[in-house]
Design an enzyme around this catalytic site. Structure first.
Site, mmCIF file in Angstrom:
data_model
loop_
_atom_site.group_PDB
_atom_site.id
_atom_site.type_symbol
_atom_site.label_atom_id
_atom_site.label_comp_id
_atom_site.label_asym_id
_atom_site.label_seq_id
_atom_site.Cartn_x
_atom_site.Cartn_y
_atom_site.Cartn_z
ATOM 1 C CE LYS A 37 -13.556 4.110 -11.867
ATOM 2 N NZ LYS A 37 -14.454 2.961 -12.166
ATOM 3 C CG ASP A 77 -1.970 0.841 1.098
ATOM 4 O OD1 ASP A 77 -2.672 1.128 -0.048
ATOM 5 O OD2 ASP A 77 -2.676 1.000 2.056
HETATM 6 C C1 LIG Z 1 -4.627 12.169 1.331
HETATM 7 C C2 LIG Z 1 -3.046 12.325 1.808
HETATM 8 C C3 LIG Z 1 -2.172 12.540 0.635
HETATM 9 C C4 LIG Z 1 -0.868 12.395 1.013
HETATM 10 C C5 LIG Z 1 0.342 12.234 -0.021
HETATM 11 C C6 LIG Z 1 1.754 11.705 0.856
HETATM 12 C C7 LIG Z 1 2.688 11.391 -0.293
HETATM 13 C C8 LIG Z 1 3.416 10.042 -0.039
HETATM 14 C C9 LIG Z 1 3.744 10.138 1.475
HETATM 15 C C10 LIG Z 1 3.661 9.114 2.297
HETATM 16 C C11 LIG Z 1 3.370 7.573 1.813
HETATM 17 C C12 LIG Z 1 2.315 6.943 2.477
HETATM 18 C C13 LIG Z 1 1.438 6.167 1.474
HETATM 19 C C14 LIG Z 1 0.387 5.414 2.075
HETATM 20 C C15 LIG Z 1 -0.942 5.118 1.420
HETATM 21 C C16 LIG Z 1 -1.794 4.787 2.398
HETATM 22 C C17 LIG Z 1 -3.175 4.805 1.856
HETATM 23 C C18 LIG Z 1 -4.266 4.332 2.612
HETATM 24 O O1 LIG Z 1 -4.150 3.190 3.216
HETATM 25 S S1 LIG Z 1 -5.704 5.083 2.438
HETATM 26 C C19 LIG Z 1 -6.537 4.320 3.797
HETATM 27 C C20 LIG Z 1 -7.476 3.225 3.494
HETATM 28 N N1 LIG Z 1 -8.600 3.577 2.357
HETATM 29 C C21 LIG Z 1 -9.682 4.060 3.069
HETATM 30 O O2 LIG Z 1 -9.880 4.422 4.296
HETATM 31 C C22 LIG Z 1 -10.708 4.732 1.996
HETATM 32 C C23 LIG Z 1 -12.037 4.556 2.686
HETATM 33 N N2 LIG Z 1 -12.862 4.979 1.416
HETATM 34 C C24 LIG Z 1 -13.302 6.287 1.036
HETATM 35 O O3 LIG Z 1 -13.057 7.069 1.671
HETATM 36 C C25 LIG Z 1 -14.196 6.528 -0.356
HETATM 37 O O4 LIG Z 1 -14.927 5.087 -0.238
HETATM 38 C C26 LIG Z 1 -13.360 6.512 -1.496
HETATM 39 C C27 LIG Z 1 -12.583 7.803 -1.127
HETATM 40 C C28 LIG Z 1 -12.274 5.533 -1.834
HETATM 41 C C29 LIG Z 1 -14.315 6.728 -2.619
HETATM 42 O O5 LIG Z 1 -15.198 7.490 -2.211
HETATM 43 P P1 LIG Z 1 -15.960 8.735 -3.142
HETATM 44 O O6 LIG Z 1 -17.043 9.402 -2.708
HETATM 45 O O7 LIG Z 1 -14.646 9.609 -3.442
HETATM 46 O O8 LIG Z 1 -15.804 8.208 -4.659
HETATM 47 P P2 LIG Z 1 -17.228 6.924 -5.161
HETATM 48 O O9 LIG Z 1 -17.981 8.084 -5.884
HETATM 49 O O10 LIG Z 1 -17.506 6.388 -4.169
HETATM 50 O O11 LIG Z 1 -16.344 6.192 -6.164
HETATM 51 C C30 LIG Z 1 -15.284 6.663 -7.244
HETATM 52 C C31 LIG Z 1 -15.125 5.740 -8.220
HETATM 53 O O12 LIG Z 1 -14.482 4.460 -7.592
HETATM 54 C C32 LIG Z 1 -15.416 3.279 -7.514
HETATM 55 N N3 LIG Z 1 -15.059 2.650 -6.241
HETATM 56 C C33 LIG Z 1 -14.967 3.156 -5.156
HETATM 57 N N4 LIG Z 1 -14.651 2.363 -4.366
HETATM 58 C C34 LIG Z 1 -14.442 1.007 -4.666
HETATM 59 C C35 LIG Z 1 -14.106 -0.281 -4.613
HETATM 60 N N5 LIG Z 1 -13.922 -0.464 -3.295
HETATM 61 N N6 LIG Z 1 -14.162 -1.183 -5.589
HETATM 62 C C36 LIG Z 1 -14.304 -0.889 -6.809
HETATM 63 N N7 LIG Z 1 -14.750 0.388 -7.192
HETATM 64 C C37 LIG Z 1 -14.904 1.510 -6.186
HETATM 65 C C38 LIG Z 1 -16.951 3.902 -7.651
HETATM 66 O O13 LIG Z 1 -17.656 2.773 -8.073
HETATM 67 C C39 LIG Z 1 -16.706 4.918 -8.404
HETATM 68 O O14 LIG Z 1 -16.532 4.453 -9.747
HETATM 69 P P3 LIG Z 1 -17.417 5.124 -11.036
HETATM 70 O O15 LIG Z 1 -16.738 6.550 -11.103
HETATM 71 O O16 LIG Z 1 -18.791 5.265 -10.874
HETATM 72 O O17 LIG Z 1 -16.901 4.368 -12.411
#
Ligand SMILES: CCCCCCCC/C=C\CCCCCCCC(=O)SCCNC(=O)CCNC(=O)[C@H](O)C(C)(C)COP(=O)(O)OP(=O)(O)OC[C@H]1O[C@@H](n2cnc3c(N)ncnc32)[C@H](O)[C@@H]1OP(=O)(O)O
Length: 249
Positions: free
Chosen positions: A214, A168
């Site tokens: 996405k 991740d």
């Molecule tokens: C932000 C900080 C940036 C910092 C930058 C730092 C630089 C690098 C530094 C250091 C590196 C460290 C790197 C670590 C990385 C770690 C990352 C994690 O661990 S993240 C934590 C775990 N993930 C969650 O907690 C997400 C919880 N879920 C959500 O918040 C929402 O469900 C979210 C944002 C994922 C989507 O929500 P919606 O409301 O924005 O969007 P919707 O409309 O639901 O979906 C958009 C499209 O995506 C599809 N979609 C969404 N979820 C899906 C799924 N699970 N499976 C398949 N499709 C999905 C949908 O069907 C839709 O598709 P269609 O546009 O209609 O084609």
């Protein structure tokens, strides 16, 4: 007041050839509510530690891969010019953003004791030792990961959750470089072979496609010499606004 994103460059005695990461520039942010007395600030507070630089816990394979990629990184010459190289080392700190909203002092909203999960252990070599490199020409990200003894899952081997964390981290960073702030929406991992504690592995990620909000990324994790496949994985990241994350909406 606008939010700015700057490339941060850093150098150290232990030979980082080059580094670049996107952080939010807090130099233009409003002062914290209780600022340090004049004159104390510069000498009193040390620079944040860059965890992606070698330390004494890094074994020969970790060092070999670090040197392999680091030697292909761009660097600043003695004349102060930048020499191009295909790879960049990505520095890594244990705290995220201090200011990100362009006006709101975030330390009031983010727990001051919060630390990046993979960088919260002071015992060098005990947990996640890793360094990430990015190649913008090939749009490839690699992670070199040495798994410490506190990451045990099956006896003598690395916990699957720790493996997922590293995947991740690599693909999340890659997706962030590709698309800005993202969250992991879906992560699929095939665990093919266990990883012995202490081993160094190589993670390589590619962005397969972007579709609106996405971004689809794949990653494989192999032994340091590439001969054994430990995992292959696919993931979906979705772009978010940082304010969405902070305001919990
Ligand atoms: C932000 C900080 C940036 C910092 C930058 C730092 C630089 C690098 C530094 C250091 C590196 C460290 C790197 C670590 C990385 C770690 C990352 C994690 O661990 S993240 C934590 C775990 N993930 C969650 O907690 C997400 C919880 N879920 C959500 O918040 C929402 O469900 C979210 C944002 C994922 C989507 O929500 P919606 O409301 O924005 O969007 P919707 O409309 O639901 O979906 C958009 C499209 O995506 C599809 N979609 C969404 N979820 C899906 C799924 N699970 N499976 C398949 N499709 C999905 C949908 O069907 C839709 O598709 P269609 O546009 O209609 O084609």
């Amino acid at each position: 007041m606008t939010r700015s994103i700057l490339p941060l460059t850093g150098r150290s005695l232990r030979a980082p050839k080059s580094s670049c990461v996107f952080i939010y520039d807090d130099s233009k942010a409003p002062p914290p509510p209780f600022s340090a007395p004049q004159g104390l600030a510069s000498g009193f507070f040390s620079k944040p530690r860059d965890f992606s630089l070698p330390n004494s816990s890094w074994g020969p394979e970790m060092m070999r891969l670090y040197e392999q990629y680091n030697s292909q990184c761009g660097e600043e010459t003695e004349g102060g010019e930048n020499r191009e190289g295909p790879w960049k080392r990505l520095p890594s700190y244990n705290r995220f953003l201090k200011y990100a909203t362009g006006g709101v002092y975030l330390s009031r909203m983010i727990h001051k004791k919060a630390r990046l999960f993979t960088r919260n252990n002071r015992d060098q070599g005990a947990t996640f030792e890793y360094v990430l490199f990015f190649n913008s020409e090939e749009d490839k990200c690699v992670g070199v990961f040495q798994a410490g003894h506190l990451l045990e899952g099956p006896p003598g081997h690395v916990h699957g959750g720790a493996i997922a964390t590293m995947i991740d981290t690599v693909i999340g960073t890659h997706a962030t470089i590709a698309c800005g702030p993202v969250l992991t929406a879906n992560l699929n991992i095939n665990y093919r072979r266990p990883i012995p504690l202490g081993n160094t592995v190589l993670l390589e990620s590619s962005v397969d496609k972007k579709e609106g909000k996405k971004v689809f990324v794949t990653c494989k994790m192999t032994s340091s010499d590439g001969s054994k496949l430990h995992t292959d994985s696919t993931a979906l990241f979705v772009s978010i606004k940082v304010s969405q994350l902070l305001l919990g909406s």
